[in-house]
Design an enzyme around this catalytic site. Structure first.
Site, PDB file in Angstrom:
ATOM      1  N   SER A   1      24.262   6.454 -35.582  1.00 12.92           N
ATOM      2  CA  SER A   1      25.150   5.290 -35.714  1.00 12.92           C
ATOM      3  C   SER A   1      26.531   5.579 -35.140  1.00 12.92           C
ATOM      4  O   SER A   1      27.154   6.596 -35.453  1.00 12.92           O
ATOM      5  CB  SER A   1      25.281   4.906 -37.184  1.00 12.92           C
ATOM      6  OG  SER A   1      24.055   4.457 -37.698  1.00 12.92           O
TER       7      SER A   1
ATOM      8  N   HIS B   1      30.142   1.055 -40.682  1.00 11.11           N
ATOM      9  CA  HIS B   1      29.437   1.633 -41.822  1.00 11.11           C
ATOM     10  C   HIS B   1      29.472   3.167 -41.818  1.00 11.11           C
ATOM     11  O   HIS B   1      29.150   3.802 -42.816  1.00 11.11           O
ATOM     12  CB  HIS B   1      27.988   1.125 -41.892  1.00 11.11           C
ATOM     13  CG  HIS B   1      27.072   1.653 -40.836  1.00 11.11           C
ATOM     14  ND1 HIS B   1      26.767   0.952 -39.698  1.00 11.11           N
ATOM     15  CD2 HIS B   1      26.369   2.811 -40.749  1.00 11.11           C
ATOM     16  CE1 HIS B   1      25.898   1.647 -38.967  1.00 11.11           C
ATOM     17  NE2 HIS B   1      25.655   2.789 -39.594  1.00 11.11           N
TER      18      HIS B   1
ATOM     19  N   ASP C   1      30.748  -4.619 -37.539  1.00  9.02           N
ATOM     20  CA  ASP C   1      30.313  -3.223 -37.684  1.00  9.02           C
ATOM     21  C   ASP C   1      30.948  -2.312 -36.637  1.00  9.02           C
ATOM     22  O   ASP C   1      30.313  -1.381 -36.137  1.00  9.02           O
ATOM     23  CB  ASP C   1      28.793  -3.103 -37.632  1.00  9.02           C
ATOM     24  CG  ASP C   1      28.294  -1.806 -38.273  1.00  9.02           C
ATOM     25  OD1 ASP C   1      29.075  -1.171 -39.009  1.00  9.02           O
ATOM     26  OD2 ASP C   1      27.134  -1.423 -38.022  1.00  9.02           O
TER      27      ASP C   1
END
Length: 416
Positions: free
Chosen positions: A272, A160, A191
């Site tokens: 992230s 993402h 992911d």
């Protein structure tokens, strides 16, 4: 002849027993005596009487000795003594390391540059070891994180993070240097994505074994939360194999499943893709999502609930992407129902030639445990299956009607 003003002692000694000096016996009738001259009377000192000596009384009219020379000598002596003492004290203080010659020394003597080193097993030592391999990923104005896994520039990050990449991508390192990067491949369902930095001679991180960590183990989270690059936070492993279902917020619309490492280390937007490392500096997870009480993504913030993809899974997916450009997805060969009121993962359908069918599982069976992990819902089964590599053999417990049974299932790779 003499006058009274210049009297001199007669040369004749006095008769025994007579006074040493006195008026002449005929002085009053001496025709030559000056009647206005002073009398000169000389008496011998008294004979010793054996008592204490008489105290000499100073003459108050006698001229006194001045104190100025004495005070001046004392002052000069004190100044010389103070100067010599201060000089010796300063020399000893400098030689002893208590002063540097620039005024009052506050605190302990500074260490030399070579002596300031952190023990490798300390938290600061782990940060020194890992931080040079952590990068900030900039994609179309957005910021995420990643970490170098090879000397030739391969970097693991979240899918993402790079989902909106339009070809313009760059990374920056902890030393402030930057480099361009390109997308190698991505796997939206796990992911995980891999990019490659246009820079050689990089230092890769050490990859640990996420299957060996335990709840309570200390961990460090690296990344660039809210664009604050080179940030490190500390926490513990709060839980293992926490099933995460994340609806794809990007254009792919893919729902992501994985059995995450839960931690209370502070993780925020921008973390992230960054590494979650153990106390030895080995990466055990990829920081991915957080649980927040905010009403929207812009209000989301750390509340001590963060989740990371286990590094064993992320490493396997990244290796597939580097080798083939596509990641393999691990499956059990059955379609499961979600959102039911029953406990466990109910199988809606079983593929005839799939792993579940090979283990004698049937449609309608409810899988209650997978490799010892209790299942609450069908999403738990999907997330846990994705954790294992294709070809892994796992034990399952299931319920068929009122009976319970167990079986061994050899997981496979999705052929799609």
């Amino acid at each position: 002849m003499t006058d009274g003003g210049h009297w001199r002692r007669p040369s004749m000694p006095p008769a025994p027993g007579a006074p040493e000096a006195a008026w002449w016996s005929d002085a009053s009738s001496d025709p030559w005596r000056d009647p206005y001259s002073a009398a000169a009377i000389h008496l011998p000192p008294p004979a010793p009487s054996g008592g204490p000596p008489l105290e000499v009384v100073p003459d108050p009219d006698a001229p006194r000795r001045p104190w100025s020379p004495i005070l001046l000598i004392c002052l000069v002596t004190a100044l010389l003594a103070g100067g010599v003492g201060g000089t010796l004290g300063f020399v000893f203080a400098v030689r002893g390391g208590y002063a540097t010659g620039g005024g009052t020394q506050l605190g302990a003597a500074p260490q030399t540059a070579g002596a300031v080193q952190h023990a490798p097993e300390s938290t600061a030592g782990v940060v020194d070891q890992v931080l040079p391999s952590v990068v900030t990923v900039r994609v179309s104005g957005a910021i995420g994180s990643g970490f170098v896994v090879s000397t030739d520039g391969y970097v693991i990050t979240n899918d993402h993070v790079v989902a909106g990449a339009d070809g313009a991508m760059s990374v920056s390192f902890s030393d402030g240097s930057t480099a361009s990067a390109k997308l190698v491949g991505r796997d939206p369902e796990s992911d995980v994505a891999v990019i490659k930095v246009a820079k050689s001679g990089l230092t890769p991180v050490g990859l640990g074994d996420s299957d060996t960590i335990a709840v309570g183990d200390p961990v460090l989270a690296f990344g660039s939360p809210l664009a604050l690059v080179n940030t490190v936070t500390q926490g513990i492993v709060s839980a293992l194999d926490r099933p995460i279902v994340q609806s794809g917020g990007d254009s792919s619309g893919v729902t992501r499943y994985y059995a995450a490492i839960q931690t209370d280390a502070a993780v925020n937007q921008g973390n992230s893709g960054g590494p979650l490392v153990d106390a030895s500096g080995q990466v055990v997870g990829v920081n991915s999502v957080i649980r927040s009480v905010g009403a929207s993504d812009t209000e989301a913030g750390n509340i001590g609930l963060a989740f990371a993809i286990p590094i064993n899974q992320a490493k396997r997916v990244a290796q597939d992407i580097i080798d083939t450009g596509k990641a393999r997805r691990t499956v059990i060969g059955a379609e499961v129902m979600t959102g039911g009121s029953y406990s466990g993962a109910r199988l809606r359908a079983v593929e005839p030639a799939g792993p579940a069918a090979a283990a004698a599982l049937k449609s309608g069976d409810v899988v209650t445990r997978l490799d010892g992990h209790l299942l609450d819902d069908g999403t738990d089964l999907i997330a846990l299956v994705r954790k294992y590599a294709p070809g892994s053999v796992v034990a399952v417990e299931y319920r068929r009607g009122n009976k319970t049974a167990s079986a061994s299932v050899t997981l496979a790779a999705d052929t799609n």
